[in-house]
Design an enzyme around this catalytic site. Structure first.
Site, PDB file in Angstrom:
ATOM      1  N   CYS A 181       0.878  -1.172   0.000  1.00  0.00           N
ATOM      2  CA  CYS A 181       0.000   0.000   0.000  1.00  0.00           C
ATOM      3  C   CYS A 181       0.909   1.213   0.000  1.00  0.00           C
ATOM      4  CB  CYS A 181      -0.910   0.014   1.224  1.00  0.00           C
ATOM      5  SG  CYS A 181      -2.217   1.284   1.139  1.00  0.00           S
ATOM      6  N   CYS A 237       0.068   4.144   1.784  1.00  0.00           N
ATOM      7  CA  CYS A 237      -0.255   5.109   2.856  1.00  0.00           C
ATOM      8  C   CYS A 237       0.885   5.310   3.845  1.00  0.00           C
ATOM      9  CB  CYS A 237      -1.545   4.735   3.573  1.00  0.00           C
ATOM     10  SG  CYS A 237      -1.468   3.192   4.493  1.00  0.00           S
ATOM     11  N   CYS A 283      -3.576   6.400   0.386  1.00  0.00           N
ATOM     12  CA  CYS A 283      -3.147   5.101  -0.129  1.00  0.00           C
ATOM     13  C   CYS A 283      -2.727   5.175  -1.589  1.00  0.00           C
ATOM     14  CB  CYS A 283      -4.282   4.094   0.001  1.00  0.00           C
ATOM     15  SG  CYS A 283      -4.900   3.966   1.678  1.00  0.00           S
ATOM     16  N   LYS A 310     -12.120  -5.003   2.201  1.00  0.00           N
ATOM     17  CA  LYS A 310     -11.533  -4.178   3.263  1.00  0.00           C
ATOM     18  C   LYS A 310     -12.464  -2.997   3.487  1.00  0.00           C
ATOM     19  CE  LYS A 310      -7.516  -1.458   4.540  1.00  0.00           C
ATOM     20  NZ  LYS A 310      -6.106  -1.141   4.236  1.00  0.00           N
ATOM     21  N   ARG A 348      -2.816   3.339  12.574  1.00  0.00           N
ATOM     22  CA  ARG A 348      -2.305   4.580  11.965  1.00  0.00           C
ATOM     23  C   ARG A 348      -1.340   5.290  12.909  1.00  0.00           C
ATOM     24  NH1 ARG A 348      -7.992   6.038   8.836  1.00  0.00           N
ATOM     25  NH2 ARG A 348      -7.991   4.079   7.651  1.00  0.00           N
ATOM     26  N   ARG A 354     -10.852   7.588   3.772  1.00  0.00           N
ATOM     27  CA  ARG A 354     -10.621   6.535   2.780  1.00  0.00           C
ATOM     28  C   ARG A 354     -11.931   5.991   2.192  1.00  0.00           C
ATOM     29  NH1 ARG A 354      -5.373   6.678   4.126  1.00  0.00           N
ATOM     30  NH2 ARG A 354      -4.419   5.578   5.884  1.00  0.00           N
ATOM     31  N   GLU A 404     -16.332  -7.919  -4.756  1.00  0.00           N
ATOM     32  CA  GLU A 404     -14.902  -7.616  -4.620  1.00  0.00           C
ATOM     33  C   GLU A 404     -14.069  -8.905  -4.627  1.00  0.00           C
ATOM     34  OE1 GLU A 404     -12.982  -5.079  -4.603  1.00  0.00           O
ATOM     35  OE2 GLU A 404     -14.176  -3.306  -4.163  1.00  0.00           O
ATOM     36  N   LYS A 453     -11.640  -7.849   6.186  1.00  0.00           N
ATOM     37  CA  LYS A 453     -10.996  -7.023   7.210  1.00  0.00           C
ATOM     38  C   LYS A 453     -11.848  -5.815   7.513  1.00  0.00           C
ATOM     39  CE  LYS A 453      -7.077  -3.990   7.687  1.00  0.00           C
ATOM     40  NZ  LYS A 453      -6.059  -3.237   7.014  1.00  0.00           N
TER      41      LYS A 453
HETATM   42  C1  PBG Z   1      -2.956  -0.027   4.732  1.00  0.00           C
HETATM   43  C2  PBG Z   1      -3.374  -0.887   5.867  1.00  0.00           C
HETATM   44  C3  PBG Z   1      -4.076  -0.481   6.999  1.00  0.00           C
HETATM   45  C4  PBG Z   1      -4.207  -1.619   7.808  1.00  0.00           C
HETATM   46  C5  PBG Z   1      -3.581  -2.649   7.146  1.00  0.00           C
HETATM   47  N1  PBG Z   1      -3.099  -2.181   5.935  1.00  0.00           N
HETATM   48  C6  PBG Z   1      -4.527   0.849   7.410  1.00  0.00           C
HETATM   49  C7  PBG Z   1      -5.583   1.573   6.703  1.00  0.00           C
HETATM   50  O1  PBG Z   1      -6.203   1.095   5.761  1.00  0.00           O
HETATM   51  O2  PBG Z   1      -5.804   2.708   7.097  1.00  0.00           O
HETATM   52  C8  PBG Z   1      -4.902  -1.647   9.125  1.00  0.00           C
HETATM   53  C9  PBG Z   1      -4.476  -2.747  10.026  1.00  0.00           C
HETATM   54  C10 PBG Z   1      -4.909  -2.575  11.435  1.00  0.00           C
HETATM   55  O3  PBG Z   1      -5.673  -1.664  11.810  1.00  0.00           O
HETATM   56  O4  PBG Z   1      -4.457  -3.394  12.244  1.00  0.00           O
HETATM   57  N2  PBG Z   1      -1.584  -0.121   4.497  1.00  0.00           N
END
Ligand code: PBG
Length: 330
Positions: A127, A129, A137, A202, A212, A224, A240, A255
Site C-alpha cells: 500500500c 499510505c 493510499c 476491506k 495509523r 478513505r 470484490e 478485514k
Molecule cells: C494499509 C493498511 C491499513 C491496515 C492494514 N493495511 C490501514 C488503513 O487502511 O488505514 C490496518 C491494520 C490494522 O488496523 O491493524 N496499508
C-alpha cells in the site's frame, strides 16, 4: 417450581449430555485453533536496535530489521510460522516512492528474515499510505486518489518485495485492478511462485485507528471512503472477492474481522477459497484496554474472538495476538 413435573420430563434429546466434562466437550468440539494458522503483523522501521512500543497497542512494537529478526525467531519458537510486514520509512513523498526502495525497511527485513529464519513465511503489505507524505493510499490528483496511476506504484512496490524474496504480497489499498496488474508484472519477471493475498473486502473502519498510530499513516486530509468499502455492504464484498479471484488472487481477505463475521462466512461459503481474516489494531486495542482495567479475562476473551473468527470461516487469522495465542494453545 414443581420438581415432580420437572423430573418427569420426557426428553428425547438432551444437548447438555455432550457438555458434561472437559473430555466430552473436547470430543465434540467443532472448531480448533492452531498456531500455524496465525499470521503475525510486524512494523519495520529504520535504524538498529530499535524496539519502540506503540502506545495504543501494548505488546506491539516498531522494530528495526535486527530486532524484527529476533521477534520472528521468538515467534517461530512458539509455533507461529508466518508474518506480515509493514514499513515505516524515514522518507515520504507525494507519490510514495520509498515503497519500492530496494533498501527500504520492508525489503531489507524480507532479505534478513529469509536468511535468518527461512522456515517462516514472509508476507508483505502493499500500500502507499505509509510512504506518502499526505498519508493517502495512492497518488492524489485534484483531491482524488487516482486509481490507475496508483496501481502503477503498487506494482513497483510488489515487485520490489518479490525481488527481496517475499513469499506473499498482500495489496491492501483497495484500488480497482491492482491484483491483476500485480499478477501480470510478477509473472513477466519470473516471480510466478510469489503468491497474492488480496485484501479483498476491506472496509472503511474506525478500528484502524491504533494502526495509523503505529504506522504513522493517518491521512492529513479527508478519509478513505472512496476506496475502502462501506460497512453497510455485504453483497458488494462478494463482488470484490469474485473480482480479485478472477484477477489471480491466491488468498482472499475480509478485514476487520469481528464486526464482519457474516461477510467472512458468506465469502467462505460462496467461493471456498483460502480465506484470511484480519483482527485489526482497534479490535486488539479494545481487548487490551479492557483487560488492563480488569474488566475482562484477557486470555479467554482473546481465544473466544479467535475461535469465533475461525468458526465463521477463516483459514488464516492475521492478529497482533499471534504470539500470545500460540503460547496459550501450546
Ligand atoms: C494499509 C493498511 C491499513 C491496515 C492494514 N493495511 C490501514 C488503513 O487502511 O488505514 C490496518 C491494520 C490494522 O488496523 O491493524 N496499508
Amino acid at each position: 417450581m414443581d420438581t415432580q413435573t420437572s423430573a418427569s420430563l420426557k426428553l428425547t434429546r438432551r444437548l447438555r449430555r455432550l457438555r458434561a466434562s472437559p473430555a466430552m466437550r473436547a470430543l465434540v468440539r467443532e472448531t480448533r485453533l492452531a498456531p500455524d494458522m496465525l499470521m503475525l503483523p510486524l512494523f519495520i522501521c529504520e535504524g538498529e536496535g530499535v524496539r519502540r512500543e506503540v502506545p495504543s497497542m501494548p505488546g506491539v512494537f516498531n522494530l528495526s530489521v535486527d530486532e524484527a529478526v529476533r521477534e520472528v525467531e521468538a515467534a517461530q519458537a512458539e509455533g507461529v510460522r508466518s508474518v506480515l510486514l509493514f514499513g515505516l520509512p524515514d522518507e515520504k513523498d507525494d507519490v510514495g516512492s520509498s515503497a519500492y526502495d530496494p533498501e527500504g525497511p520492508v525489503q531489507s527485513a524480507v532479505r534478513a528474515l529469509k536468511r535468518e529464519a527461512p522456515g517462516v513465511l514472509v508476507a508483505t503489505d502493499v500500500c502507499l499510505c505509509e510512504y506518502t507524505d499526505h498519508g493517502h493510499c495512492g497518488i492524489v490528483i485534484d483531491g482524488e486518489i487516482a486509481n490507475d496511476a496508483t496501481v502503477g506504484q503498487l506494482v513497483r512496490a510488489a515487485l520490489s518485495h518479490a525481488a527481496a524474496g517475499a513469499d506473499i504480497v498482500a495489496p491492501s489499498d483497495m484500488m480497482d485492478g491492482r491484483v491483476g496488474a500485480i499478477r501480470q508484472a510478477l509473472d513477466e519477471r519470473g516471480f510466478e511462485q510469489t503468491a497474492i493475498m488480496a485484501y479483498s473486502a476491506k472496509y472503511c473502519s474506525a478500528f484502524y485507528g491504533p494502526f495509523r498510530d503505529a504506522a504513522h499513516s493517518a491521512p492529513r486530509f479527508g478519509d478513505r471512503r472512496t476506496h475502502q468499502m462501506d460497512p453497510a455492504n455485504g453483497r458488494e464484498a462478494l463482488r470484490e472477492v469474485e473480482q480479485d479471484i478472477a484477477e489471480g488472487a491466491d488468498i482472499v481477505m475480509v478485514k476487520p474481522a469481528l464486526p464482519y463475521l457474516d461477510v467472512l462466512a458468506r465469502v467462505k461459503d460462496r467461493f471456498g477459497y483460502p480465506t484470511a481474516a484480519y483482527q485489526v489494531s482497534g479490535e486488539y486495542a479494545m481487548l487490551k484496554a479492557a483487560a488492563r482495567n480488569g474488566w475482562i479475562d484477557e486470555p479467554r476473551a482473546m481465544l473466544e474472538t479467535l475461535t469465533g473468527i475461525r468458526r465463521a470461516g477463516a483459514d488464516i487469522i492475521i492478529t497482533y495476538y499471534a504470539r500470545e495465542a500460540a503460547r496459550a494453545l501450546s
